[in-house]
Write an enzyme that holds these catalytic residues in place. Structure first.
Site, PDB file in Angstrom:
ATOM      1  N   ASP A 148       0.832  -1.736  -0.494  1.00 14.28           N
ATOM      2  CA  ASP A 148       0.041  -0.300  -0.191  1.00 14.28           C
ATOM      3  C   ASP A 148       0.460   0.737   0.093  1.00 14.28           C
ATOM      4  O   ASP A 148       0.479   2.282  -0.481  1.00 14.28           O
ATOM      5  CB  ASP A 148      -1.006   0.149   1.293  1.00 14.28           C
TER       6      ASP A 148
HETATM    7  C1  BGC Z   1      -0.200   1.761   6.219  1.00 10.59           C
HETATM    8  C2  BGC Z   1      -0.689  -0.477   5.864  1.00 10.59           C
HETATM    9  C3  BGC Z   1      -1.688  -0.109   5.553  1.00 10.59           C
HETATM   10  C4  BGC Z   1      -2.099   1.476   4.436  1.00 10.59           C
HETATM   11  C5  BGC Z   1      -3.407   1.430   4.269  1.00 10.59           C
HETATM   12  C6  BGC Z   1       0.087   2.377   5.703  1.00 10.59           C
HETATM   13  O1  BGC Z   1       0.153   3.405   6.056  1.00 10.59           O
HETATM   14  O2  BGC Z   1       1.174   1.163   6.061  1.00 10.59           O
HETATM   15  O3  BGC Z   1       0.054  -1.394   6.153  1.00 10.59           O
HETATM   16  O4  BGC Z   1      -1.786  -1.026   4.713  1.00 10.59           O
HETATM   17  O5  BGC Z   1      -1.746   2.940   5.075  1.00 10.59           O
HETATM   18  O6  BGC Z   1      -4.202   1.640   5.397  1.00 10.59           O
HETATM   19  C1  NOJ Z   2      -1.903  -3.853   5.029  1.00 12.96           C
HETATM   20  C2  NOJ Z   2      -3.328  -3.945   4.263  1.00 12.96           C
HETATM   21  O1  NOJ Z   2      -3.935  -4.474   5.048  1.00 12.96           O
HETATM   22  C3  NOJ Z   2      -2.683  -4.752   2.975  1.00 12.96           C
HETATM   23  O2  NOJ Z   2      -3.636  -5.227   2.562  1.00 12.96           O
HETATM   24  C4  NOJ Z   2      -1.704  -4.473   2.503  1.00 12.96           C
HETATM   25  O3  NOJ Z   2      -1.440  -5.771   2.117  1.00 12.96           O
HETATM   26  C5  NOJ Z   2      -0.187  -4.379   3.520  1.00 12.96           C
HETATM   27  N1  NOJ Z   2      -0.695  -3.432   4.554  1.00 12.96           N
HETATM   28  C6  NOJ Z   2       0.913  -4.086   2.645  1.00 12.96           C
HETATM   29  O4  NOJ Z   2       1.052  -2.889   2.591  1.00 12.96           O
END
Ligand code: BGC
Ligand code: NOJ
Length: 814
Positions: free
Chosen positions: A487
């Site tokens: 993400d």
């Molecule tokens: C986090 C991710 C998460 C994303 C969306 C980011 O700040 O590091 O792990 O998936 O936000 O919620």
């Molecule tokens: C948390 C999210 O829930 C997941 O969908 C994503 O793949 C990981 N973060 C990595 O960014």
């Protein structure tokens, strides 16, 4: 250092010290009514949706840690001394303490000055309520006169609004108290048709429903004035902060025990039947009364608890193993499967790290969660798949998240995470392999929940695939959009404004940045689609998906290989990311795992080379980090990834979700020792002995363990709600133990550690119980199968004839 121990026979983790490094929690409920509970009775409850129907309040990120819960106070009415038998919130001395977290229940037991208290917390199956059963025993040689107080704080339903909208909320709170039952009915006078009730099995000596009356001004939950005084003030909340507290007096002879039951529940009334008598403002309680009659009775409570335990025995009984390693056994047989069920229910919504107001159900997340629970409850997997498909957009794209109560896509976060739709293909493939239920492909599901747009699920899958094919970049690799699995790799967002969301701010046209990871995922999905198309007799389509997979593989061959490993992506001006040409972020774990899993580079040795590079550059004793070198400064053109300090989260943390991809890839390449080594590095039970370093619960996976660039290397964070649970379950059960559901039957292809001489397993597959015995005869992974005494060619146990309930499989490995 440990803070407790596993009790595998009872399927419990036993915490023997209340001040664990962080609250160590458990989940109550498995259908619609849910609760989180910590080892010191902290936590909260909600109905279906942690944001929109929150029953009780919890204060995230507060001090002292873990504030708000299902509290009980005991007071010695002779001395005036009082304490919390769950240690919190008074945190006074306890002579003994133990918390047992089990499957859907927790028991907290303690003793102080000869008074023992044990409270069992659980949600009876099929009911929207929770039971607390407290047994108080006088172990003194003289009679004891005690007061027992319960305490919860009601949330005004919408947890977000509850935390911000004080100008309104300090005036809206309303309760009723009738026959010792406390009813919370804020906004019931207007549009809500639901309320909460909190009841007690004993006659109530006094009660409180106004927080300030119970606590006293300027006091906290650790020093409630009502408990100090030994009596509540029968307060009725008007506005401010409605709570529920019962006060019960207990006179106990030496050796005598008394059980007091509390029931906290959620109830809905039909709109036309909200009030009784009609025309008044009094809640119609007719639906509550029979439930209270049932659950305030100790025998009924015991029976409901036993039924819950039997249900978990049945669910976990679908797959049980006995291997030479206790960490494998207890994770597979108990905790990993349990965590998979919790992630299925919660997605990423409510944990001690997810506030329940933010993220709802993730499209990508829920599809992956399904891989870990589908064998336990295929029917609910089926429903989940159809819910997910209904949030898909006509383009094949997907809302990144949706709210569980409304099942509507979340417009705020929107769409264009270009990996999202492909996970639906993996989830459906897993469901089909597990269940053999091809009828789901013909189920009608709408797009964006718009009536009239329904197509068969199969077409949703086709559109998922087409979504990628319609969005290829300059190297014929998939465009990344806002992000892919990672993400925080936001190659189309250049943000210089503090606080701006990287996921939703897209300021580049997005026609250049590409993802090698999505390419690998597409190849994997294309293989699944080809198999599914063959099953339904659409061989032309199967051929087309095979060709599409080959073309994508060719694109990875041409532009995705960096010389020693797979590249990660191309940025918005076409420069490689995850390449030896980069100064930081030269190698990323995700494409190595995904491409190898998809079979890219397996035949020509590049996958082996890539995994060797992972071993050399990314592996640490605490797990495999996301990339190296970590980003040491903010790289404008990479998005959120480099906002994190080195070693944390997506900036080279050990993002545990990705580790099983490497385990699976190693198993696929036949290296059982490496696969198992990686497995043990992040196995929570195997890390129990370093709980002071690891810090989160030793019975469940955490999303992240701080990487080698972090000052706190080895420290876990964000436990419970993570795709790590499902993928590790898949890695260990399907690839290392090698018991893998496929369309044609159960494949048995263990790639186990050379140190093991074998294992046994029981696997229920399409309602047949397979008793599997694996014995190592030689060093290799070749399988010789005997099914019900007869040798069988290959390693797939054919589906048995109808009526056959049990199959014995012997496997010689060598
Ligand atoms: C986090 C991710 C998460 C994303 C969306 C980011 O700040 O590091 O792990 O998936 O936000 O919620
Ligand atoms: C948390 C999210 O829930 C997941 O969908 C994503 O793949 C990981 N973060 C990595 O960014």
């Amino acid at each position: 250092m440990r803070y407790g121990h596993f009790d595998d026979a009872r399927r419990e983790y036993v915490i023997t010290q209340p001040d664990t490094p962080l609250p160590w929690i458990n989940y109550l409920g498995n259908q619609a009514y849910f609760g989180l509970i910590s080892n010191t009775a902290g936590g909260y409850s909600f109905y279906r949706d942690a944001r929109l129907r929150r029953l009780t309040r919890y204060r995230y990120n507060n001090v002292p840690l873990d504030t708000g819960g299902r509290y009980i106070y005991l007071r010695d009415d002779r001395s005036g001394a009082y304490w919390s038998p769950s240690w919190q919130p008074t945190r006074g001395r306890l002579d003994e303490y133990e918390c047992r977290h089990g499957m859907g229940y927790s028991v907290i037991e303690s003793a102080r000055d000869g008074i023992r208290a044990e409270t069992l917390y659980f949600v009876p199956m099929g009911h929207n309520l929770e039971v607390w059963r407290t047994t108080v025993t006088n172990e003194r040689t003289e009679a004891a006169e005690l007061s027992l107080f319960s305490a919860i704080e009601f949330c005004l339903w919408d947890a977000w609004d509850d935390a911000v909208n004080f100008q309104r909320n300090f005036s809206t709170g309303e309760v009723e108290v009738a026959d010792g039952v406390i009813y919370h009915k804020t906004e019931y006078r207007e549009r809500r048709n639901h309320f909460a009730y909190f009841a007690c099995s004993e006659p109530v000596a006094s009660f409180d429903t106004q927080r300030e009356a119970f606590l006293g001004p300027y006091r906290g939950w650790d020093t409630p004035i009502a408990v100090e005084r030994g009596a509540g003030s029968d307060s009725v909340a008007h506005g401010w902060a409605p709570i529920g507290s019962h006060h019960v007096r207990l006179a106990l002879q030496p050796g005598e025990s008394r059980t007091v039951i509390f029931v906290l529940g959620y109830m809905e009334n039909p709109d036309e039947d909200k009030f009784d008598p009609p025309g008044t403002q009094t809640i119609n309680k007719r639906r509550v009364v029979p439930l209270l009659r049932e659950f305030l009775d100790p025998q009924a409570v015991q029976a409901a608890w036993e039924a819950l335990r039997a249900e978990w025995d049945a669910l976990l009984g679908k797959f049980q193993v006995q291997t030479p390693d206790e960490h494998t056994n207890r994770m597979v047989d108990i905790w990993n499967a349990y965590q998979c069920m919790v992630t299925f229910n919660m997605s990423r919504s409510a944990s001690y790290f997810e506030s329940g107001v933010g993220r709802g159900m993730g499209f990508r997340d829920s599809n992956q969660d399904l891989l870990g629970f589908v064998h336990m409850i295929p029917q609910r997997a089926r429903e989940r798949i159809l819910d997910l498909a209904a949030t898909q957009l006509p383009t094949g794209g997907a809302y990144h998240q949706y709210q569980p109560l409304t099942k509507r896509g979340n417009d705020q976060v929107g769409t264009n995470f270009n990996d999202d739709p492909l996970w639906l293909v993996l989830a459906v493939a897993a469901y089909l392999k597990e269940s053999g239920d091809l009828s789901i492909l013909q189920e009608l599901a709408p797009y964006d929940n718009q009536p009239g747009t329904e197509t068969p699920l199969y077409e949703h899958l086709q559109r998922s695939m087409q979504y990628t094919l319609d969005r290829l970049g300059p190297h014929k690799l998939p465009l990344i959009g806002r992000a892919d699995w990672n993400d925080c790799l936001n190659l189309n967002c250049f943000s210089t404004t503090p606080g701006e969301s990287f996921q939703t701010t897209t300021n580049i046209d997005g026609v250049t940045a590409e993802s090698v990871f999505i390419a690998g995922l597409f190849v994997l999905a294309a293989g699944e689609m080809a198999q599914i198309a063959d099953l339904t007799g659409e061989h032309d389509q199967a051929a087309r998906y095979r060709t599409a997979g080959q073309e994508m593989t060719a694109a990875v061959d041409a532009a995705g290989w960096d010389g020693e490993w797979f590249r990660r992506a191309y940025d918005s001006v076409g420069r490689p990311v995850g390449s030896r040409w980069n100064e930081e972020g030269q190698i990323f774990i995700e494409p190595q795992g995904m491409c190898a899993m998809a079979g890219v580079g397996v035949a020509d040795g590049r996958a082996r080379q890539a995994l060797d590079a992972v071993g050399e550059r990314l592996a640490t004793p605490h797990g495999v980090v996301l990339h190296q070198p970590a980003y040491t400064e903010y790289h404008l053109r990479l998005g959120e990834i480099s906002t994190y300090p080195p070693g944390y989260k997506e900036n080279a943390g050990i993002f545990c979700h990705t580790n099983p991809w490497i385990m699976i890839a190693e198993a696929k390449l036949g290296d059982g020792d490496r696969a198992y080594d990686y497995y043990l590095r992040i196995n929570p039970s195997a890390r129990e002995g370093i709980s002071d370093v690891h810090r989160t619960e030793p019975y469940v996976y955490a999303q992240m363990i701080a990487g080698k660039d972090a000052p706190t290397h080895g420290e876990a964070k964000n436990s419970w709600l993570t795709g790590t649970a499902a993928w590790n379950y898949v890695a260990i059960t399907q690839w290392i133990l090698g018991i893998r559901p496929e369309h044609a039957g159960l494949r048995i292809a263990p790639v186990m550690s050379g140190a093991w001489d074998g294992f046994t397993a029981t696997r229920v597959f399409r309602e047949v119980t397979y008793h599997i015995q694996v014995e190592r005869r030689g060093p290799g992974n070749a399988v010789a199968l005997t099914v019900d005494g007869r040798p069988i060619a290959g390693n797939v146990v054919p589906l048995p004839l109808p009526g056959c309930a049990e199959v014995r499989v012997e496997v010689a490995l060598g």
